[in-house]
Design an enzyme around this catalytic site. Structure first.
Site, short mmCIF file in Angstrom:
data_model
loop_
_atom_site.label_atom_id
_atom_site.label_comp_id
_atom_site.label_asym_id
_atom_site.label_seq_id
_atom_site.Cartn_x
_atom_site.Cartn_y
_atom_site.Cartn_z
CB CYS A 1 37.54 20.19 21.31
SG CYS A 1 36.77 20.88 19.83
CD GLU B 1 -0.66 -0.30 3.77
OE1 GLU B 1 -0.75 -1.54 3.79
OE2 GLU B 1 -0.96 0.42 4.71
CB CYS C 1 39.92 23.34 20.30
SG CYS C 1 40.46 21.72 19.76
CE LYS D 1 11.01 6.69 2.27
NZ LYS D 1 11.84 7.13 3.37
CB CYS E 1 38.98 17.68 16.98
SG CYS E 1 39.49 18.53 18.47
CE1 TYR F 1 0.18 3.55 9.50
CE2 TYR F 1 -0.53 5.23 7.94
CZ TYR F 1 0.24 4.84 9.02
OH TYR F 1 1.06 5.75 9.62
CG ASP G 1 5.88 12.65 2.90
OD1 ASP G 1 6.20 12.48 4.09
OD2 ASP G 1 6.55 13.30 2.09
CE LYS H 1 7.42 5.31 5.16
NZ LYS H 1 7.51 6.74 5.43
CB CYS I 1 40.24 21.01 15.89
SG CYS I 1 38.60 21.49 16.44
S1 IVH Z 1 2.79 0.88 8.95
C1 IVH Z 1 4.54 -0.99 12.76
N1 IVH Z 1 1.74 1.85 6.77
O1 IVH Z 1 5.61 5.68 7.86
C2 IVH Z 1 4.41 -0.32 11.44
N2 IVH Z 1 3.16 3.27 8.04
O2 IVH Z 1 8.46 5.12 8.34
C3 IVH Z 1 3.55 0.87 11.48
N3 IVH Z 1 3.37 5.53 7.13
O3 IVH Z 1 5.58 6.02 11.35
C4 IVH Z 1 3.60 1.68 10.27
N4 IVH Z 1 2.04 5.26 5.40
O4 IVH Z 1 3.86 7.36 9.98
C5 IVH Z 1 2.54 2.08 7.81
N5 IVH Z 1 0.69 2.59 4.85
C6 IVH Z 1 1.48 2.82 5.88
C7 IVH Z 1 2.09 4.08 6.08
C8 IVH Z 1 2.94 4.26 7.16
C9 IVH Z 1 2.81 6.11 6.06
C10 IVH Z 1 4.32 6.20 8.03
C11 IVH Z 1 4.02 6.05 9.50
C12 IVH Z 1 5.25 5.45 10.11
C13 IVH Z 1 6.29 5.77 9.09
C14 IVH Z 1 7.42 4.77 9.17
#
Ligand code: IVH
Length: 705
Positions: free
Chosen positions: A453, A126, A432, A324, A447, A236, A130, A128, A429
């Site tokens: 320092c 799914e 210092c 990513k 350093c 999620y 932002d 991710k 450095c």
């Molecule tokens: S699962 C234990 N699913 O990504 C796992 N996270 O880098 C819980 N996030 O802190 C996270 N979309 O804020 C999950 N579909 C998704 C997500 C997601 C965004 C974020 C979330 C998490 C961060 C981790």
């Protein structure tokens, strides 16, 4: 205010009523001061009330309220939200950057679970999102609390704000008695553009990107401001639950959808790494048209019983990974290279750039890592960027991926000015003047000034007060720099002497510019509130090279108490038992172990640490819930072939039950679990008279059969 009875004359009933009155008066004063920026009470009156409260509590400790004002120092007010301890920690995700990382993720999981490559293993995939994560707690179907992630274990209470978000239901039909729904708060592109237009038109600063806008909007002290901001929410995941939502991740998401949460329509079920990567490409294709920011695709093992077996590393689940999207890039001019000195003395070259927008954020600084990187070599001496070096005046390509510090990736030789000269790392450095040397095998020049320092000392203390370390409200980088420049603090222990030295007398904090009676008292109180602190935070706060937050927690869990940790670090050397025990911790390698041992072998360092520890009340590490565990505190060794589970799973389960798993048999071993083919370890255990079990005996013992 009513006429005051001397605290010594109060009856218990009067004391109880008075404590209630004081709690309310101080809470109102705090709210007026922090939220409205319009203090209603003078600093002196505020302090009088606080002292009166403390005096009554001292006489009647049993009447101290759960919301006592004395406990609230350092908690909420500095930023206005009270703190919420998550019932189940909010974790982050490990990252995958290319297709091979995804194949390896699948292979790791199969290995851990002992599932062969040709057997089916399903995952969900799914987007991710932002934004920022939020945990919503429902009790009997009613939304009772909303909390931000914070540091993962303690977040901020933003309930009033979350209630203003349309996607978040206030009441659920047919939900488990206790249900914590987790997901991401975000802002759509269209809403972000419109908000920024309003911001600029009203003379306010626009937000850099939708995520910042979402975070800034959710963390408003006035929920009406949040209400006016168009935030959205995708569910999620989940935290505490009184009953399970489903047997699979996919099923659980469908259940959340049935409960009327928004779930992402691009969630798919995939039967292995190839299908995951195919879905990733599909989402990547649609990315620009989604109307909201996503920065990758999250993969999760579908079967929830497998998720449970896989469990967690210190801060990330083993059963999920974030794949990513590639970083965003831009070209700009390198105006200068500055050298920063870090807390471990590392000299880090920093690129000062002509400001440029990269992925919605203006970037004017970027890291250049170290001298080899600038020269066009990696840490093995091999060419990077085709061996091109980086010079001041060059056109360089910068990139940023997620939250990481922007980096200089490439250089355009066709635009290099004629007078550009190769960069040379200073051998002194810049802070210092001590020699800066590069030890063989070290990628960076350091350093050698150590504690003399100023840059190292200040950086060490900034790290010490940082969020994952002592996290003292009102004591940030700026204050540390000021106090250091004035000679008020030279090392962490001095922070805990501030009240004694500058709380009264000739030189007082409250008389300094930018400080007053109340802010000074708040700071001293916040410092005192941190004297009682967990072992993991203390170890991390010491700022020892190679010992990050996760490692500090591993060490804390392993040693339990400061005294045991301290003792072990001072005795570990040359492969002795303490050294073997240290490197036997999963996640601690020889390099980290050596760094710890070296630090605890330096007189100046240990003296400084001792002065600090004398100021603290260090809490033993919160061990996993091992009540009634038959193996808590026992040293267990596995040998031979295990048939019911892999070695990794056996180790993780034993550790979750509070056992210490060691790789070698010694007089300290309590139990040997020997599968078929056990050899010298079984013999040694027999010689030492150590209890030995086979795999079934072990499973019986831990109640896993
Ligand atoms: S699962 C234990 N699913 O990504 C796992 N996270 O880098 C819980 N996030 O802190 C996270 N979309 O804020 C999950 N579909 C998704 C997500 C997601 C965004 C974020 C979330 C998490 C961060 C981790």
């Amino acid at each position: 205010m009513t006429a005051e009875i001397a605290t010594t004359d109060l009856t218990p009933d009067e004391a109880r009523a008075e404590l209630a009155r004081l709690a309310q008066a101080l809470a109102e004063a705090n709210a007026a001061y922090h939220t409205d920026d319009a203090p209603e009470m003078s600093d002196a009156d505020y302090d009088t009330l606080k002292r009166r409260n403390a005096a009554i509590e001292a006489r009647f400790p049993e009447l101290k309220r759960s919301d006592s004002p004395s406990d609230q120092v350092g908690a909420a007010p500095a930023d206005g939200f009270s703190k919420v301890t998550h019932a189940v920690a909010m974790l982050s995700l490990a990252n995958a950057f290319d297709d091979s990382d995804v194949t390896e993720f699948d292979a790791r999981i199969r290995k851990y679970l002992g599932v062969p490559l040709d057997a089916p293993l399903d995952y969900t995939a799914e987007p991710k999102i932002d934004g920022l994560s939020l945990s919503l707690r429902y009790e009997a179907g009613h939304l009772v609390q909303a909390a931000t992630r914070g540091d993962g274990s303690v977040g901020e209470n933003v309930t009033a704000n979350a209630r203003t978000i349309e996607d978040i239901p206030h009441i659920l039909d047919d939900a488990p008695e206790i249900l914590e729904v987790r997901g991401e708060v975000y802002m759509s592109h269209a809403d972000f553009e419109a908000l920024n237009l309003r911001q600029t038109e009203s003379g306010q600063k626009p937000f850099a990107n939708p995520r910042n806008a979402a975070a800034g909007s959710l963390r408003q002290l006035d929920a009406d401001i949040t209400r006016a901001r168009p935030l959205r929410f995708f569910a999620y995941a989940w935290g505490a639950l009184s009953e399970s939502l489903a047997d699979t991740q996919f099923g659980a998401i469908e259940r959340l959808k049935a409960l009327e949460f928004q779930t992402n329509p691009l969630t798919a079920l995939c039967d292995g790494p190839d299908a995951l990567v195919a879905h990733y490409r599909e989402i990547e294709q649609q990315r620009a048209d989604l109307g909201y920011d996503i920065d990758g695709v999250v993969y999760k093992v579908n079967d929830l019983s497998l998720q449970k077996r896989l469990g967690f590393r210190s801060t990330t689940p083993r059963w999920a990974i974030a794949h990513k999207f590639p970083a965003e890039l831009a070209w700009t001019r390198l105006e200068a290279i500055d050298i920063q000195v870090g807390r471990t003395g590392a000299l880090s070259p920093v690129a000062r750039l002509t400001p440029v927008t990269v992925g919605g954020v203006v970037v004017s600084n970027a890291t250049l890592h170290n001298e080899d990187y600038i020269a066009g070599r990696d840490n093995k001496g091999e060419e990077i960027r085709g061996g091109k070096d980086v010079r001041v005046g060059d056109w360089v390509q910068v990139y940023r991926a997620g939250d990481v510090i922007p980096k200089v990736a490439d250089v355009d030789l066709s635009r290099r000015p004629d007078d550009a000269v190769p960069f040379e790392m200073p051998d002194r450095c810049p802070e210092c003047g001590s020699a800066a040397v590069r030890e063989p095998g070290d990628a960076v020049r350091r350093c050698t000034g150590g504690l003399i320092c100023p840059a190292q000392a200040v950086e060490k203390m900034k790290h010490f007060v940082g969020r994952s370390a002592f996290d003292i409200d009102g004591l940030g980088s700026k204050q540390v720099e000021q106090f250091y420049a004035d000679g008020w603090i030279k090392e962490p222990a001095d922070i805990f002497e501030l009240r004694a030295r500058y709380g009264h007398g000739m030189q007082q904090l409250k008389n300094r510019e930018g400080w007053g009676e109340k802010s000074a008292t708040n700071l001293f109180d916040a410092i005192d509130a941190r004297r009682e602190i967990g072992l993991g935070r203390v170890i991390f706060a010491l700022g020892i090279r190679h010992v990050g937050e996760a490692a500090a927690n591993l060490l804390a869990n392993h040693y339990g108490t400061w005294d045991q940790f301290d003792q072990a670090m001072r005795t570990a050397r040359d492969g002795n038992d303490a050294w073997q025990d240290l490197v036997g911790i999963d996640g601690v390698g020889a390099v980290m172990a050596q760094s710890l041992v070296t630090t605890f072998g330096q007189d100046a360092e240990t003296a400084s640490i001792e002065r600090l520890v004398a100021q603290l009340d260090i809490q033993a590490a919160a061990r996993p819930d091992t009540d009634g565990s038959p193996v808590a505190g026992k040293v267990v060794v596995f040998t031979g072939t295990l048939e019911k589970m892999t070695r990794a799973e056996a180790k993780a389960r034993a550790e979750a039950l509070g056992a210490k798993v060691s790789g070698s048999v010694s007089a300290k071993t309590d139990l040997l679990v020997a599968g078929p083919g056990a050899g010298s370890k079984a013999k040694k255990a027999a010689d030492l008279g150590i209890e030995t079990l086979d795999e079934d005996g072990w499973l019986d013992l831990i109640g896993a059969t």
